[in-house]
Design a protein around this motif. Structure first.
Motif, PDB file in Angstrom:
ATOM      1  N   GLU A 100     -52.183  -1.449 -27.122  1.00  0.00           N
ATOM      2  CA  GLU A 100     -52.761  -2.310 -26.082  1.00  0.00           C
ATOM      3  C   GLU A 100     -54.226  -2.605 -26.369  1.00  0.00           C
ATOM      4  N   GLU A 103     -55.048  -4.167 -30.027  1.00  0.00           N
ATOM      5  CA  GLU A 103     -54.594  -5.547 -30.165  1.00  0.00           C
ATOM      6  C   GLU A 103     -53.714  -5.723 -31.401  1.00  0.00           C
ATOM      7  N   ARG A 173     -56.693 -10.240 -32.131  1.00  0.00           N
ATOM      8  CA  ARG A 173     -55.374 -10.447 -31.546  1.00  0.00           C
ATOM      9  C   ARG A 173     -54.323 -10.301 -32.646  1.00  0.00           C
ATOM     10  N   ASP A 211     -55.490  -7.622 -17.575  1.00  0.00           N
ATOM     11  CA  ASP A 211     -55.468  -8.144 -18.936  1.00  0.00           C
ATOM     12  C   ASP A 211     -54.440  -7.449 -19.830  1.00  0.00           C
ATOM     13  N   THR A 213     -51.261  -6.586 -21.807  1.00  0.00           N
ATOM     14  CA  THR A 213     -50.138  -7.359 -22.343  1.00  0.00           C
ATOM     15  C   THR A 213     -48.954  -6.473 -22.692  1.00  0.00           C
ATOM     16  N   LYS A 217     -45.257  -3.296 -19.038  1.00  0.00           N
ATOM     17  CA  LYS A 217     -44.109  -4.133 -19.401  1.00  0.00           C
ATOM     18  C   LYS A 217     -43.004  -3.255 -19.987  1.00  0.00           C
TER      19      LYS A 217
END
Length: 739
Positions: A100, A103, A173, A211, A213, A217
């Motif tokens: 996380e 990145e 990223r 923030d 991602t 999840k």
């Protein structure tokens, strides 16, 4: 289990493992004073020290996390995992934390099991290299994210220096650093050498939850594919050249000694290589397990059973009952509970009992040992690799750096693999073996020579006012102290911190509360069992609060809500579980069966939980659990799939124990020996389980054990609702519930 684990011996310190990597960015993270194991006592080449050593030292003094990451020139990210994977999902959730902030794609993170090393890989919540106590996420939530953010910051800085731009204009990223204004980008692997020369930042900004991602999840388990196709290696799968397999017979009575064994008959069995005799056990070593078992059957060992040959469950319980008459060490003392109870217009008293329980892990105990040339190597699945290393070092007289632990996937732990008794046995056998040896417990060995969840006896009393609101609450816990043996420093003023969990911190608003603990030991060996104190105390507390509600002729939900006014998170999960279960709606009638619904709440392992169980009872007294609804607030959720799976497994594990499981003694012997008489829940018996999670940005709580501790009271409270019979002793017996 909040323990301080003491290593057996001093830990040697080296950076060999840390520095080997053939170039790249290596960041070390350690708690103050934490070092690492030096396998084979080799020294790193002088040229390898340089910036990597400097980076490790600066990072540990600034951030103080407790894991390693390594990024090579190909951009591969390695997380050296200091926790073990025993089905709870750490090999997915922990790399999610790192990925996380770093990145990178989760699939880009490779995992490497940490070596045995208390100093470098100690858990800040447990004090040693331990996987237990539902701490894996709690202990690594911030350190692993800091590790990823630190590496990302250094990689971005390296790219910015190369491009001569401000780092704030660069973005990382998917393993790539990009400068949008000039449309330039570099992969992490292209930056690692430059980044390794930079000073390690002491403070890095972590992402805000909005923030995230990856975190929060659902993600498929990374370890599942290898387990499905058979590539995954458990301790029991180990095979070495010229390895023998050992079947063991251990004294059936605690403290008994080996008297005699017929070596000739055992050695006459085809495939038997050797007979090894120990003080309390005997092993037959064979080419394979079948030969070893046949040889053991021919051995006919005889035992000097000693002072415990007359031990019975009745005598053990009598000892607990007698001890319960004594005042215990005070774990909590709010107000004056004794006076409040004595002066109250109504008083309710109860005695609760919970039996000894075995762990019955899917993979029975096993350990492979190769003891040669002044070295000792262990292949095992253990929750305590450093303690395993220390145990072997002590038994062999070798230095710690001469003992190597190869840790594997665990086929279930539940606290059993926090112990090293089976490892010690394997090492003792290996000291006499002609070559490497794998010691494997049979299922009978596994159940009859377990280290058991303690038998507990609890005295409860409460004083109620005219409105049946509790004015005083008294709880005296009597049982063995696991902490006194496992982590003596965790026992303060006579209080075993684990034994009182869930009782000392019971959540209800009662003005006068006294909780005592009486330590009472017996010859029966005891150990952690998927949340020892909580699995016992939550059942007692939630059963007794249900008794108070029944005395008040109030709905159990309503009664609890009235006593949880100052517990907003607890009330939230209580209301959520009740609402999703349809608490206010009548249960569907089942012909020939009595139906009931029960509820429980708990705060344990840093998480809030409520469970509702829908059950039915037949005329023969057999209980069927149809549905379990669970609401949980475990703070920030990392992988929802893991949370659901852990709760489901905990519910099934706890139901089996509450409905059927107990370990009993007669003539010093455990009377159960296999799943025929130590029953586990089968697929067709498992209820529908619904899990509802409260969204939260609070720090994560533990989730591995709460499901087990919350289900027993929901079950027995439901049985009361169905039958009017209050169960104060487990397991549930069909005889007592016959119509």
């Amino acid at each position: 289990m909040n323990a301080v684990v003491h290593a057996l011996g001093e830990q040697s310190t080296s950076r060999r493992r840390f520095l080997q990597g053939g170039g790249g960015l290596l960041l070390g993270f350690a708690l103050p004073g934490f070092g690492t194991e030096q396998p084979r006592n080799e020294k790193p080449p002088e040229a390898a020290v340089g910036h990597a050593t400097r980076a490790m030292t600066q990072e540990s003094s600034g951030l103080e996390p407790n894991a390693f990451i390594r990024i090579d020139r190909a951009g591969a990210v390695t997380l050296i995992v200091h926790k073990v994977e025993m089905g709870q999902g750490t090999f997915t959730s922990l790399p999610m934390l790192l990925a996380e902030e770093l990145e990178v794609d989760l699939q880009q993170v490779k995992l490497e099991q940490a070596p045995a090393d208390n100093e470098r890989y100690g858990d800040p919540l447990l004090g040693g290299q331990v996987t237990g106590g539902s701490t894996s996420i709690r202990a690594t939530w911030k350190p692993l994210r800091q590790a990823g953010a630190t590496a990302r910051t250094m990689l971005v800085s390296a790219a910015a220096q190369q491009w001569k731009v401000d780092p704030s204009t660069c973005v990382a990223r998917n393993g790539v650093v990009t400068h949008g204004a000039s449309n330039r980008s570099l992969k992490y692997g292209e930056l690692v050498d430059a980044a390794a020369k930079l000073p390690v930042p002491k403070d890095v900004a972590l992402k805000q939850p909005k923030d995230f991602t990856l975190i929060g999840k659902a993600h498929h388990r990374l370890d599942s594919p290898d387990k499905i196709d058979g590539k995954a290696q458990f301790g029991i799968d180990v095979r070495l050249p010229n390895m023998s397999v050992a079947a063991v017979a251990i004294s059936p009575v605690p403290g008994g000694k080996l008297q005699s064994a017929d070596d000739k008959k055992a050695m006459a069995v085809k495939g038997v290589r050797q007979v090894v005799k120990l003080d309390h056990a005997v092993a037959v070593l064979g080419d394979h397990m079948w030969a070893a078992k046949q040889g053991l059957a021919a051995l006919s060992p005889k035992w000097n059973e000693g002072a415990n040959a007359t031990l019975t469950t009745a005598s053990l319980v009598a000892g607990l009952r007698s001890a319960s008459e004594k005042q215990g060490a005070v774990a909590r003392n709010d107000g004056q509970a004794d006076k409040a109870i004595a002066a109250a217009p109504r008083k309710i008293e109860a005695i609760y009992e919970m039996p000894y329980l075995a762990h019955a892990t899917m993979e029975p105990m096993n350990c492979t040992v190769d003891l040669r040339n002044g070295l000792c190597e262990l292949w095992v699945g253990t929750q305590v690799p450093a303690l395993a290393q220390g145990t072997a070092a002590k038994l062999t007289g070798l230095a710690l750096d001469k003992v190597r632990v190869h840790n594997h996937y665990l086929g279930g732990g539940f606290g059993r693999r926090l112990e090293t008794d089976f490892i010690a046995l394997a090492v003792e056998i290996a000291k006499q073996a002609n070559g490497p040896v794998k010691v494997v417990y049979s299922r009978e060995d596994d159940i009859q020579h377990d280290m058991y969840r303690p038998y507990y006896l609890d005295r409860m009393s409460a004083g109620l006012d005219d409105a049946f609101v509790p004015l005083g609450w008294f709880h005296r816990i009597v049982g063995s102290s696991i902490m006194a043996r496992f982590a003596p420093a965790a026992v303060q003023n006579g209080i075993d911190s684990d034994a009182v969990e869930g009782a000392k911190d019971q959540p209800y608003a009662i003005p006068n509360v006294r909780v005592e603990y009486v330590r009472h030991e017996s010859p029966v060996p005891t150990a952690f069992w998927r949340g020892v104190g909580a699995t016992h105390n939550i059942w007692v507390v939630e059963s007794f609060i249900d008794e108070l509600a029944a005395a008040a002729k109030q709905d159990p939900l309503t009664y609890r809500r009235g006593l949880l006014k100052d517990q907003p998170r607890m009330r939230t999960v209580l209301d959520l579980a009740a609402n999703k279960a349809g608490w206010s709606k009548p249960l569907r009638a089942i012909e020939g069966r009595r139906v009931g619904r029960g509820i429980s709440v708990q705060f344990a392992f840093g998480s809030y939980m409520s469970q509702v169980a829908d059950i039915s009872v037949g005329a023969d007294g057999e209980v069927q659990v149809h549905r379990v609804v669970c609401a949980v607030d475990c703070g920030q959720i990392v992988n929802p799939d893991t949370v659901i799976a852990q709760i489901e497994s905990g519910v099934v594990f706890g139901l089996g124990a509450a409905l059927w499981n107990e370990v009993t003694f007669d003539k010093g012997r455990v009377q159960q020996n296999n799943f025929t008489d130590y029953r586990v829940m089968r697929i067709n018996e498992a209820p529908a389980i619904e899990v509802y999670m409260v969204k939260s940005n609070d720090a994560p709580g533990g989730i591995g054990e709460p499901g087990t501790s919350a289900i027993a009271p929901a079950l027995t409270n439901a049985i009361f609702a169905a039958t009017g019979q209050r169960l104060r002793k487990l397991p549930v017996t069909a005889t007592s519930l016959k119509a």
